[in-house]
Scaffold this motif. Structure first.
Motif, short mmCIF file in Angstrom:
data_model
loop_
_atom_site.label_atom_id
_atom_site.label_comp_id
_atom_site.label_asym_id
_atom_site.label_seq_id
_atom_site.Cartn_x
_atom_site.Cartn_y
_atom_site.Cartn_z
N PHE A 71 64.29 53.19 18.57
CA PHE A 71 63.97 54.17 17.54
C PHE A 71 63.19 53.48 16.42
N ARG A 72 62.40 54.25 15.72
CA ARG A 72 61.72 53.79 14.52
C ARG A 72 61.87 54.86 13.47
N CYS A 73 61.87 54.45 12.19
CA CYS A 73 62.03 55.43 11.12
C CYS A 73 61.45 54.93 9.80
N ASP A 74 61.14 55.90 8.95
CA ASP A 74 60.72 55.61 7.59
C ASP A 74 61.92 55.63 6.66
N TYR A 75 62.89 56.49 6.99
CA TYR A 75 64.12 56.60 6.21
C TYR A 75 65.31 56.51 7.15
N LEU A 76 66.18 55.60 6.84
CA LEU A 76 67.42 55.41 7.61
C LEU A 76 68.55 55.90 6.72
N VAL A 77 69.14 57.03 7.10
CA VAL A 77 70.16 57.68 6.28
C VAL A 77 71.53 57.42 6.89
N PHE A 78 72.35 56.65 6.19
CA PHE A 78 73.72 56.41 6.62
C PHE A 78 74.59 57.45 5.91
N ASP A 79 74.89 58.54 6.60
CA ASP A 79 75.66 59.63 6.03
C ASP A 79 77.09 59.56 6.54
N ASP A 80 78.01 59.19 5.68
CA ASP A 80 79.41 59.04 6.07
C ASP A 80 79.57 58.11 7.27
N ALA A 81 78.89 56.97 7.22
CA ALA A 81 79.10 55.95 8.25
C ALA A 81 80.45 55.27 8.03
N GLU A 82 80.84 55.15 6.76
CA GLU A 82 82.16 54.61 6.45
C GLU A 82 83.14 55.76 6.29
N VAL A 83 84.09 55.82 7.20
CA VAL A 83 85.19 56.79 7.16
C VAL A 83 86.46 56.00 7.49
N PRO A 84 87.63 56.60 7.37
CA PRO A 84 88.84 55.83 7.68
C PRO A 84 88.80 55.13 9.05
#
Length: 194
Positions: A71-84
């Motif tokens: 994959f390639r991207c301009d924006y890498l969005v970590f949305d709730d990657a950290e959860v319990p």
């Protein structure tokens, strides 16, 4: 022509974010031009009108532990990657750090990482990212907090949506002090107490 990769704690959570973004594009008057008749749309991503990448969708959603090789991207969005589940032990947090580091290699040279989430452990990855230069925007339920849980009071950060009465109900419905402080006040607590 921008490419976004959304990575969340698991595939289902990432697909929900993908669905939310697509819903905004379909309903917001300033975004409707992005959808054409031949746009590719799946639960894991979609392409907007004018996209130029032959191998990547405009928005792609994957779990943080999923394979994102190629994959390639301009924006890498970590949305709730950290959860319990991804922050409950030293091993889990180390695995999460490694996956974030690996994913960063997918960014185009001028790309940006965006972390969205709630700290779920005193050893949260978010302060580490801030210490390394990431900008931070934190909006807790209450400002100028007084009192002890489950009877904390203060000024609601978003009074149009969260009244003092509603905040008290939410606070008293929490399973414990750590849930209230981690999830709603954005103050990390011990992982085993989350």
């Amino acid at each position: 022509t921008l490419l976004f990769l959304i990575q969340s704690a698991d595939d289902n959570l990432a697909m929900k974010m993908n669905s939310d973004v697509l819903k905004i594009i379909r309903s917001h008057p300033y975004c409707k031009h992005l959808l054409g008749k031949n746009n590719k749309t799946t639960e894991r991503g979609f392409q907007v009108q004018g996209a130029t990448s032959g191998r990547n969708l405009s928005v792609t959603a994957r779990g943080i532990m999923s394979n994102v090789t190629g994959f390639r991207c301009d924006y890498l969005v970590f949305d709730d990657a950290e959860v319990p589940n991804t922050a409950r032990s030293d091993k889990h947090r180390e695995d999460l750090r490694n996956r974030i580091s690996e994913s960063t290699r997918l960014l185009h040279p001028d790309g940006a990482r965006i972390f969205i989430g709630t700290p779920h452990a005193t050893e949260s990855i978010y302060p580490e990212m801030i210490d390394r230069g990431a900008a931070s925007f934190r909006v807790a339920f209450l400002q100028d907090v007084e009192g002890e849980w489950p009877f904390c009071t203060g000024t609601p950060s978003w009074p149009e949506r969260w009244t003092e009465e509603l905040i008290q109900r939410v606070q008293q419905s929490c399973q414990g002090k750590s849930e209230w402080f981690s999830q709603y006040m954005l103050i990390p607590m011990l992982a085993e107490e989350s």
